[in-house]
Design a protein around this motif. Structure first.
Motif, PDB file in Angstrom:
ATOM      1  N   GLU A 188       0.854  -1.211   0.135  1.00 28.51           N
ATOM      2  CA  GLU A 188      -0.222   0.011  -0.036  1.00 28.51           C
ATOM      3  C   GLU A 188       0.791   1.180   0.169  1.00 28.51           C
ATOM      4  O   GLU A 188       0.519   2.123  -0.761  1.00 28.51           O
ATOM      5  N   VAL A 189       1.825   1.253   0.939  1.00 27.79           N
ATOM      6  CA  VAL A 189       2.726   2.389   1.002  1.00 27.79           C
ATOM      7  C   VAL A 189       3.666   2.419  -0.336  1.00 27.79           C
ATOM      8  O   VAL A 189       3.982   3.620  -0.653  1.00 27.79           O
ATOM      9  N   MET A 190       4.282   1.303  -0.502  1.00 32.32           N
ATOM     10  CA  MET A 190       5.141   1.415  -2.023  1.00 32.32           C
ATOM     11  C   MET A 190       4.516   1.909  -2.969  1.00 32.32           C
ATOM     12  O   MET A 190       4.963   2.604  -3.861  1.00 32.32           O
ATOM     13  N   PHE A 191       3.208   1.372  -3.418  1.00 30.05           N
ATOM     14  CA  PHE A 191       2.464   1.777  -4.542  1.00 30.05           C
ATOM     15  C   PHE A 191       2.127   3.369  -4.193  1.00 30.05           C
ATOM     16  O   PHE A 191       2.208   4.293  -5.145  1.00 30.05           O
ATOM     17  N   GLU A 192       1.905   3.805  -3.097  1.00 29.44           N
ATOM     18  CA  GLU A 192       1.735   5.016  -2.875  1.00 29.44           C
ATOM     19  C   GLU A 192       2.792   6.059  -3.149  1.00 29.44           C
ATOM     20  O   GLU A 192       2.697   7.221  -3.555  1.00 29.44           O
ATOM     21  N   GLU A 193       3.952   5.625  -2.791  1.00 28.70           N
ATOM     22  CA  GLU A 193       5.189   6.231  -2.907  1.00 28.70           C
ATOM     23  C   GLU A 193       5.728   6.148  -4.578  1.00 28.70           C
ATOM     24  O   GLU A 193       6.844   6.609  -5.011  1.00 28.70           O
ATOM     25  N   GLY A 194       4.720   5.458  -5.225  1.00 23.99           N
ATOM     26  CA  GLY A 194       5.104   5.346  -7.010  1.00 23.99           C
ATOM     27  C   GLY A 194       5.809   4.336  -7.441  1.00 23.99           C
ATOM     28  O   GLY A 194       6.178   4.254  -8.635  1.00 23.99           O
ATOM     29  N   THR A 195       6.194   3.267  -6.667  1.00 29.49           N
ATOM     30  CA  THR A 195       6.856   2.024  -7.147  1.00 29.49           C
ATOM     31  C   THR A 195       6.114   1.220  -8.210  1.00 29.49           C
ATOM     32  O   THR A 195       4.779   1.167  -8.055  1.00 29.49           O
ATOM     33  N   ILE A 196       6.668   1.095  -9.301  1.00 29.28           N
ATOM     34  CA  ILE A 196       6.047   0.475 -10.463  1.00 29.28           C
ATOM     35  C   ILE A 196       6.548  -0.987 -10.237  1.00 29.28           C
ATOM     36  O   ILE A 196       7.765  -1.445 -10.187  1.00 29.28           O
ATOM     37  N   LEU A 197       5.676  -1.912 -10.231  1.00 29.63           N
ATOM     38  CA  LEU A 197       5.870  -3.596  -9.961  1.00 29.63           C
ATOM     39  C   LEU A 197       5.663  -4.168 -11.361  1.00 29.63           C
ATOM     40  O   LEU A 197       4.505  -4.055 -11.916  1.00 29.63           O
ATOM     41  N   VAL A 198       6.738  -4.901 -11.707  1.00 27.45           N
ATOM     42  CA  VAL A 198       6.551  -6.132 -12.657  1.00 27.45           C
ATOM     43  C   VAL A 198       6.848  -7.522 -11.981  1.00 27.45           C
ATOM     44  O   VAL A 198       7.994  -7.610 -11.347  1.00 27.45           O
ATOM     45  N   THR A 199       6.059  -8.382 -12.150  1.00 24.55           N
ATOM     46  CA  THR A 199       6.328  -9.780 -11.667  1.00 24.55           C
ATOM     47  C   THR A 199       5.797 -11.050 -12.423  1.00 24.55           C
ATOM     48  O   THR A 199       4.712 -10.642 -13.334  1.00 24.55           O
ATOM     49  N   THR A 200       6.309 -12.031 -12.511  1.00 25.13           N
ATOM     50  CA  THR A 200       5.713 -12.974 -13.007  1.00 25.13           C
ATOM     51  C   THR A 200       5.170 -14.089 -11.934  1.00 25.13           C
ATOM     52  O   THR A 200       5.556 -14.126 -10.750  1.00 25.13           O
ATOM     53  N   SER A 201       4.390 -14.944 -12.348  1.00 23.18           N
ATOM     54  CA  SER A 201       3.816 -16.045 -11.471  1.00 23.18           C
ATOM     55  C   SER A 201       3.306 -17.092 -12.239  1.00 23.18           C
ATOM     56  O   SER A 201       2.941 -16.781 -13.442  1.00 23.18           O
ATOM     57  N   ASN A 202       3.010 -18.272 -11.503  1.00 26.64           N
ATOM     58  CA  ASN A 202       2.358 -19.340 -12.274  1.00 26.64           C
ATOM     59  C   ASN A 202       0.870 -19.160 -12.215  1.00 26.64           C
ATOM     60  O   ASN A 202       0.216 -20.255 -12.775  1.00 26.64           O
ATOM     61  N   GLN A 203       0.326 -18.016 -11.334  1.00 26.80           N
ATOM     62  CA  GLN A 203      -0.983 -18.267 -11.103  1.00 26.80           C
ATOM     63  C   GLN A 203      -1.585 -16.872 -11.116  1.00 26.80           C
ATOM     64  O   GLN A 203      -0.744 -15.909 -11.009  1.00 26.80           O
ATOM     65  N   PRO A 204      -2.828 -16.502 -11.327  1.00 24.97           N
ATOM     66  CA  PRO A 204      -3.534 -15.431 -11.470  1.00 24.97           C
ATOM     67  C   PRO A 204      -3.233 -14.738 -10.079  1.00 24.97           C
ATOM     68  O   PRO A 204      -3.223 -15.285  -9.088  1.00 24.97           O
ATOM     69  N   PRO A 205      -3.588 -13.508  -9.619  1.00 21.51           N
ATOM     70  CA  PRO A 205      -3.619 -12.789  -8.367  1.00 21.51           C
ATOM     71  C   PRO A 205      -4.443 -13.404  -7.434  1.00 21.51           C
ATOM     72  O   PRO A 205      -4.067 -13.614  -6.337  1.00 21.51           O
ATOM     73  N   GLU A 206      -5.692 -13.952  -7.914  1.00 18.84           N
ATOM     74  CA  GLU A 206      -6.782 -14.691  -7.227  1.00 18.84           C
ATOM     75  C   GLU A 206      -6.183 -15.810  -6.584  1.00 18.84           C
ATOM     76  O   GLU A 206      -6.712 -16.470  -5.537  1.00 18.84           O
ATOM     77  N   GLY A 207      -5.120 -16.402  -7.001  1.00 21.18           N
ATOM     78  CA  GLY A 207      -4.538 -17.777  -6.749  1.00 21.18           C
ATOM     79  C   GLY A 207      -3.453 -17.586  -5.565  1.00 21.18           C
ATOM     80  O   GLY A 207      -3.074 -18.628  -5.066  1.00 21.18           O
ATOM     81  N   LEU A 208      -3.208 -16.425  -5.246  1.00 23.45           N
ATOM     82  CA  LEU A 208      -2.292 -16.060  -4.156  1.00 23.45           C
ATOM     83  C   LEU A 208      -2.421 -16.612  -2.938  1.00 23.45           C
ATOM     84  O   LEU A 208      -3.436 -16.112  -2.409  1.00 23.45           O
ATOM     85  N   TYR A 209      -1.765 -17.430  -2.102  1.00 19.45           N
ATOM     86  CA  TYR A 209      -1.960 -17.676  -0.878  1.00 19.45           C
ATOM     87  C   TYR A 209      -3.389 -18.483  -0.760  1.00 19.45           C
ATOM     88  O   TYR A 209      -4.246 -18.185   0.232  1.00 19.45           O
ATOM     89  N   LYS A 210      -3.971 -19.034  -1.824  1.00 22.85           N
ATOM     90  CA  LYS A 210      -5.058 -19.704  -1.954  1.00 22.85           C
ATOM     91  C   LYS A 210      -5.313 -20.747  -0.660  1.00 22.85           C
ATOM     92  O   LYS A 210      -4.561 -21.587  -0.604  1.00 22.85           O
ATOM     93  N   ASN A 211      -6.264 -20.588   0.093  1.00 23.76           N
ATOM     94  CA  ASN A 211      -6.809 -21.482   1.309  1.00 23.76           C
ATOM     95  C   ASN A 211      -5.653 -21.274   2.474  1.00 23.76           C
ATOM     96  O   ASN A 211      -5.647 -22.119   3.210  1.00 23.76           O
ATOM     97  N   GLY A 212      -5.025 -20.286   2.416  1.00 24.28           N
ATOM     98  CA  GLY A 212      -3.661 -20.004   3.479  1.00 24.28           C
ATOM     99  C   GLY A 212      -4.563 -19.701   4.603  1.00 24.28           C
ATOM    100  O   GLY A 212      -5.922 -19.008   4.695  1.00 24.28           O
ATOM    101  N   LEU A 213      -4.148 -19.870   5.535  1.00 23.80           N
ATOM    102  CA  LEU A 213      -4.614 -19.289   6.942  1.00 23.80           C
ATOM    103  C   LEU A 213      -4.690 -17.787   7.080  1.00 23.80           C
ATOM    104  O   LEU A 213      -3.757 -17.095   6.710  1.00 23.80           O
ATOM    105  N   HIS A 214      -5.577 -17.216   7.577  1.00 18.19           N
ATOM    106  CA  HIS A 214      -5.937 -15.735   7.539  1.00 18.19           C
ATOM    107  C   HIS A 214      -5.838 -15.267   6.275  1.00 18.19           C
ATOM    108  O   HIS A 214      -4.995 -13.955   6.295  1.00 18.19           O
ATOM    109  N   ARG A 215      -6.509 -15.698   5.158  1.00 20.50           N
ATOM    110  CA  ARG A 215      -6.139 -15.368   3.741  1.00 20.50           C
ATOM    111  C   ARG A 215      -6.765 -13.910   3.611  1.00 20.50           C
ATOM    112  O   ARG A 215      -6.371 -13.255   2.888  1.00 20.50           O
ATOM    113  N   ASP A 216      -7.860 -13.712   4.540  1.00 18.62           N
ATOM    114  CA  ASP A 216      -8.393 -12.281   4.317  1.00 18.62           C
ATOM    115  C   ASP A 216      -7.331 -11.005   4.318  1.00 18.62           C
ATOM    116  O   ASP A 216      -7.533 -10.193   4.163  1.00 18.62           O
ATOM    117  N   ARG A 217      -6.206 -11.582   5.107  1.00 22.91           N
ATOM    118  CA  ARG A 217      -5.241 -10.348   5.367  1.00 22.91           C
ATOM    119  C   ARG A 217      -4.543  -9.902   4.041  1.00 22.91           C
ATOM    120  O   ARG A 217      -4.129  -8.720   3.950  1.00 22.91           O
TER     121      ARG A 217
END
Length: 361
Positions: free
Chosen positions: A152-181
């Motif tokens: 939240e703060v890094m994006f507010e400060e203007g950082t541009i993020l480029v990343t690769t992943s094997n899954q879409p954002p919705e798949g990150l930490y899927k079924n993980g404990l306290h995933r709401d965080r």
């Protein structure tokens, strides 16, 4: 690596004998657009320094996901090495999070009653206007708990993020404990990056390795040339460089790394006091491994044999592929008695890992 500021990724790739397939060409449109936006801002340094990066709502980054072996990291690396921006960082997501936790710990020792995650986020944003991650995958609850506040703060400060992943954002930490965080972080990713799926296509590793034996024996000059050529094919478009992994205070030097592939000598992996957790860390980091100079394993080398079994178990569990130069065929590799039963499983796993879809072994 020479920068090609006004070129497209396609033309840059051609200078390195890389020819994109149709799916990769689809992805390059997004990177070329980001190229253009960042480079155009560099025509006015004052705008960049004073106005742009703070509260950047102008330029979105890229979240590139899709199947393994599609060249996602290669495309990102070509972009990273050629984009004209001074304060940029490119690292494995796992390494970034380890750095963040260490920084938060150190900051908490001097900053009392303050949100040290936010302070660290501001510090990181100052040193990285462009941040490129390889293999974003959230596995650890400790990571999940701080990602939303950090970015939240890094994006507010203007950082541009480029990343690769094997899954879409919705798949990150899927079924993980306290995933709401982590859900606010996922939502922020969608706002601050163009989410791009690379179309299905050929696995570049299988294409590069097709027709090659991947377990080469004996250890001689001819097979060393063969394994050098295999690594050369796999690393086209990447810079070979050493990397150091640290696990619980132990440091492991990987002499050559490129394209997510590690190349290392057997003695550097198995003739040192490493634990099973070290090999798991290696397997988490790399897509495949090339091991040079594997000797015949006997009861005299009982410790080395045990570590080799741990290594193969870790690589197998994390779906890594294996390329090796050994003294004998892998079925004849262990000639002792102590680990005979355990090594039968090792042989089975080596058979799978060293083949991919190659039936010529």
């Amino acid at each position: 690596m020479e920068k090609h500021i006004d070129a497209t990724l396609e033309t840059i790739a051609l200078t390195q004998s890389i020819k994109f397939d149709s799916g990769q060409l689809f992805v390059t449109k997004y990177f070329n657009s980001l190229f253009s936006k960042i480079n155009s801002l560099n025509n006015n340094a004052n705008i960049i320094n004073k106005f742009f990066f703070k509260n950047n709502n102008i330029i979105k980054g890229i979240y590139l996901f899709g199947g393994v072996g599609r060249g996602k990291s290669m495309i990102m690396d070509l972009f990273f090495h050629n984009v004209d921006i001074k304060d940029k960082r490119r690292l494995h997501f796992h390494d970034f999070m380890k750095e963040v936790h260490q920084r938060v710990l150190e900051k908490s020792k001097v900053e009392r009653n303050k949100d040290c995650v936010l302070l660290v986020g501001k510090d990181l944003a100052k040193s990285a206007k462009l941040l490129c991650f390889d293999e974003m995958e959230v596995r650890d609850i400790a990571d999940a708990m701080i990602l939303s506040r950090l970015f939240e703060v890094m994006f507010e400060e203007g950082t541009i993020l480029v990343t690769t992943s094997n899954q879409p954002p919705e798949g990150l930490y899927k079924n993980g404990l306290h995933r709401d965080r982590i859900l606010p972080f996922i939502q922020n990713l969608k706002l601050k990056t163009d989410v791009v799926e690379i179309p299905i296509g050929a696995d570049w590793r299988e294409r590069s390795l097709s027709g090659n034996k991947l377990w080469l024996n004996p250890i001689n000059d001819r097979n060393k040339v063969k394994i050098n050529n295999i690594f050369l094919k796999l690393s086209i478009g990447f810079e070979k460089k050493p990397e150091q992994i640290e696990v619980s205070g132990r440091k492991i030097l990987i002499p050559q790394v490129a394209a997510g592939i590690a190349r290392i000598d057997f003695d550097d992996l198995c003739n040192k006091p490493l634990a099973a957790s070290d090999y798991i860390e290696i397997a988490l980091r790399y897509k495949g491994i090339i091991i040079d100079n594997i000797p015949i394993l006997t009861d005299i080398l009982r410790n080395e044999t045990r570590r080799f079994i741990w290594l193969i178990d870790a690589l197998y569990d994390k779906n890594c592929f294996l390329i090796a130069n050994a003294e004998v065929k892998f079925k004849d590799l262990y000639q002792g008695n102590e680990w005979g039963f355990e090594f039968q499983r090792t042989i089975s796993r080596i058979t799978e890992m060293s083949q991919l879809q190659n039936k010529s072994l």
